[in-house]
Scaffold this motif. Structure first.
Motif, PDB file in Angstrom:
ATOM      1  N   ALA A   1      -0.276  -3.679  -2.498  1.00 41.16           N
ATOM      2  CA  ALA A   1      -0.697  -3.556  -4.071  1.00 41.16           C
ATOM      3  C   ALA A   1      -1.222  -1.977  -4.545  1.00 41.16           C
ATOM      4  N   LEU A   2      -2.014  -1.432  -3.558  1.00 44.68           N
ATOM      5  CA  LEU A   2      -2.498  -0.067  -3.955  1.00 44.68           C
ATOM      6  C   LEU A   2      -1.421   0.815  -3.855  1.00 44.68           C
TER       7      LEU A   2
ATOM      8  N   LYS B   1       0.944   0.596  -6.651  1.00 44.76           N
ATOM      9  CA  LYS B   1       0.269   1.172  -7.963  1.00 44.76           C
ATOM     10  C   LYS B   1       0.255   2.717  -7.842  1.00 44.76           C
TER      11      LYS B   1
END
Length: 139
Positions: free
Chosen positions: A61-62, A65
């Motif tokens: 997810a990091l 993003k």
């Protein structure tokens, strides 16, 4: 492995304080970053130590993003913050509500910036009850 061990020490202040007393008894460990002594979830013993199995999803997810980017060197996965990730981290570090977490992270970097294996060995030597627990055991 190193990320998991540092996260363990950040999320479980009693274990951090105990390890700090062993490694640097002359240093004040500061206040508990969680203040109430409660954490989001209990610790469960897993294959690679007392860490959360959702790291891979979080790292994905990091990455998605644009806050971190993977670096693969000699079959070892490492991650670096991107400029956007550094901005988010800086903003959090400057906010009063994140101050205790920031202060604890500073201590982790100063006194536990070891190789993953060295940090793992230090934790395992200090907390044999965690190492000896069966996988899936709530600690």
């Amino acid at each position: 492995m190193k990320l998991a061990k540092l996260d363990f020490l950040l999320r479980y202040p009693a274990h951090f304080n105990r390890l700090m007393a062993v490694r640097r008894p002359d240093v004040d460990a500061g206040e508990d970053p969680w203040l109430t002594g409660t954490i989001e979830q209990s610790m469960i013993r897993y294959k690679y130590g007392p860490w959360d199995p959702t790291y891979y999803a979080l790292l994905g997810a990091l990455t998605g993003k644009g806050l971190i980017e993977p670096k693969h060197e000699d079959a070892i996965a490492t991650y670096c913050t991107t400029p956007a990730g550094r901005e988010v981290a800086r903003a959090l570090a400057e906010s009063e509500s994140w101050r205790p977490v920031r202060d604890r992270a500073v201590l982790l970097r100063r006194y536990f910036n070891l190789t993953g294996t060295t940090l793992k060995n230090l934790i395992y030597e200090t907390f044999p009850d965690i190492v000896e627990a069966d996988w899936g055991t709530h600690l």
